[in-house]
Write a protein that holds these residues in place. Structure first.
Motif: not given
Length: 119
Positions: A1-10
């Protein structure tokens, strides 16, 4: 199962910096592109920066010198270091991944991370 998980915004003030991260789970191409896009409600999504499997990078003209795209293969993570941020950089930022043929074919997308730049 492919996932791209972004973080770091604000939220950040004009002139500030942020680093976005995109964890890549399961995407595997011998020749690939990974990229950051952004979108403001009511406007078309636009490309921000792209990195290719051979290490080449490309940037939207208005981001050159302010943003840097990079990847850490050991951590399966794509980054976007953003500096000298402006209010017009406010948008939802998405990472994307896909295969590289004559052009990039982006097949996988993350859920997005919001960046808000205030004056």
């Amino acid at each position: 199962h492919v996932q791209l998980v972004e973080s770091g915004g604000g939220s950040v003030q004009s002139g500030g910096s942020l680093r976005l991260s995109c964890l890549n789970i399961g995407v595997s191409y011998s020749r690939f592109c990974m990229a950051w896009f952004r979108q403001v409600p009511g406007k078309e999504r636009e490309g921000v920066a792209t990195i290719y499997s051979d290490g080449r990078t490309s940037y939207r003209e208005s981001m050159k010198g302010r943003f840097t795209i990079s990847k850490d293969n050991a951590k399966n993570t794509l980054y976007l270091q953003m500096g000298s941020l402006k209010p017009e950089d406010t948008a939802m930022y998405y990472c994307a991944a896909g295969s590289l043929r004559s052009v990039c074919y982006f097949t996988y997308w993350g859920q997005g991370t919001q960046v808000t730049v205030s004056t």
